[in-house]
Motif scaffolding. Structure first.
Motif, PDB file in Angstrom:
ATOM      1  N   HIS A 131      -6.896  -5.817  -2.827  1.00 21.26           N
ATOM      2  CA  HIS A 131      -8.145  -5.293  -3.422  1.00 21.26           C
ATOM      3  C   HIS A 131      -7.947  -3.532  -3.696  1.00 21.26           C
ATOM      4  O   HIS A 131      -8.907  -2.934  -4.181  1.00 21.26           O
ATOM      5  N   GLY A 132      -6.736  -3.025  -3.064  1.00 20.01           N
ATOM      6  CA  GLY A 132      -6.729  -1.579  -3.302  1.00 20.01           C
ATOM      7  C   GLY A 132      -5.945  -1.207  -4.618  1.00 20.01           C
ATOM      8  O   GLY A 132      -5.610  -1.931  -5.404  1.00 20.01           O
ATOM      9  N   ASP A 133      -5.580   0.316  -4.607  1.00 15.98           N
ATOM     10  CA  ASP A 133      -4.657   0.590  -5.683  1.00 15.98           C
ATOM     11  C   ASP A 133      -3.569  -0.191  -5.750  1.00 15.98           C
ATOM     12  O   ASP A 133      -2.819  -0.310  -6.699  1.00 15.98           O
ATOM     13  N   ALA A 182      10.521   1.538  -8.646  1.00 18.41           N
ATOM     14  CA  ALA A 182      10.175   2.716  -9.666  1.00 18.41           C
ATOM     15  C   ALA A 182       9.016   2.618 -10.519  1.00 18.41           C
ATOM     16  O   ALA A 182       8.220   3.694 -10.293  1.00 18.41           O
ATOM     17  N   ARG A 183       8.756   1.415 -10.800  1.00 15.78           N
ATOM     18  CA  ARG A 183       7.571   1.187 -11.272  1.00 15.78           C
ATOM     19  C   ARG A 183       6.262   1.355 -10.842  1.00 15.78           C
ATOM     20  O   ARG A 183       5.245   1.823 -11.082  1.00 15.78           O
ATOM     21  N   LEU A 184       6.304   0.935  -9.601  1.00 15.06           N
ATOM     22  CA  LEU A 184       5.122   1.269  -8.556  1.00 15.06           C
ATOM     23  C   LEU A 184       4.920   2.492  -8.315  1.00 15.06           C
ATOM     24  O   LEU A 184       3.783   3.073  -8.440  1.00 15.06           O
ATOM     25  N   ARG A 185       5.816   3.311  -8.091  1.00 17.83           N
ATOM     26  CA  ARG A 185       5.700   4.983  -8.028  1.00 17.83           C
ATOM     27  C   ARG A 185       5.042   5.416  -9.022  1.00 17.83           C
ATOM     28  O   ARG A 185       4.325   6.301  -8.897  1.00 17.83           O
ATOM     29  N   GLU A 186       5.550   5.128 -10.391  1.00 20.49           N
ATOM     30  CA  GLU A 186       4.845   5.622 -11.512  1.00 20.49           C
ATOM     31  C   GLU A 186       3.251   5.262 -11.545  1.00 20.49           C
ATOM     32  O   GLU A 186       2.317   5.851 -11.880  1.00 20.49           O
ATOM     33  N   LEU A 187       3.104   3.962 -11.198  1.00 21.73           N
ATOM     34  CA  LEU A 187       1.661   3.398 -11.338  1.00 21.73           C
ATOM     35  C   LEU A 187       0.868   4.089 -10.216  1.00 21.73           C
ATOM     36  O   LEU A 187      -0.333   4.391 -10.435  1.00 21.73           O
ATOM     37  N   LEU A 188       1.318   4.511  -9.184  1.00 23.05           N
ATOM     38  CA  LEU A 188       0.544   4.719  -8.002  1.00 23.05           C
ATOM     39  C   LEU A 188       0.416   6.360  -8.142  1.00 23.05           C
ATOM     40  O   LEU A 188      -0.114   7.100  -7.316  1.00 23.05           O
ATOM     41  N   ALA A 189       1.190   6.921  -8.815  1.00 20.54           N
ATOM     42  CA  ALA A 189       1.208   8.592  -8.770  1.00 20.54           C
ATOM     43  C   ALA A 189      -0.028   8.983  -9.629  1.00 20.54           C
ATOM     44  O   ALA A 189      -0.828   8.468 -10.421  1.00 20.54           O
TER      45      ALA A 189
END
Length: 189
Positions: A131-133, A182-189
């Motif tokens: 349910h979160g980011d 790497a993709r999660l870091r991009e999406l959460l930045a």
């Protein structure tokens, strides 16, 4: 919602692949569901028991998983990842739903007393993940990247175990995990 009727599937045997069994379940073949259950319920029960101290909650989650498979087998997409990973996702979510019900015990609750149970920090994170980011970011990953993250980060498997579960080489699993992070870091930045 009414279930879409699938065309009859080819006859299944114990040697049938999970994908073949799921196609047969989508065509309402109860024997295929039984074979899937016999193949996957034992490991599912063991893995869920590592997360929950209540064997009744684990049994309920396994049962609910196969009810969901019966109802939603037509939603499985062969190109979306291994069937075992798809089943595990359902099982884990069913366990979380079961644990949200009043009176359930969490991992580590060995007292069995009437005191209010306090979930661990890990359990709270897992309950709130979708349910979160992070849940939104996970939904934006490709199915193969999401599967490796679920297997390693959420399910606690090693890369080798995740590779076996997903049916890929260990090197492929490592590469996917690196790409997913790497993709999660991009999406959460």
């Amino acid at each position: 919602m009414r279930r879409r009727r699938q065309p009859p599937a080819a006859p299944v045997t114990e040697q049938s692949s999970d994908a073949q069994l799921l196609r047969a379940v989508a065509a309402e073949d109860m024997g295929a569901l039984r074979l899937l259950y016999l193949r996957h319920a034992p490991w599912m029960r063991l893995r869920l028991a590592r997360r929950c101290a209540d064997p009744d909650a684990v049994d309920a989650a396994v049962q609910d998983t196969f009810v969901a498979v019966w109802r939603d087998a037509h939603r499985y997409r062969e190109g979306g990842g291994e069937a075992a990973a798809w089943l595990w996702t359902i099982a884990f979510r069913r366990l979380v739903s079961t644990l949200r019900r009043p009176g359930q015990r969490w991992v580590g609750d060995a007292t069995g007393g009437d005191d209010e149970t306090v979930p661990s920090a890990e359990d709270l994170v897992l309950l709130r993940i979708e349910h979160g980011d992070l849940g939104a970011a996970l939904d934006r990953l490709s199915p193969e990247l999401r599967a490796i993250i679920q297997a390693t980060a959420l399910d606690g498997l090693t890369v080798r175990e995740a590779a076996l579960l997903l049916g890929v080489a260990e090197g492929t699993a490592k590469t996917r995990l690196m790409r997913a992070r790497a993709r999660l870091r991009e999406l959460l930045a």
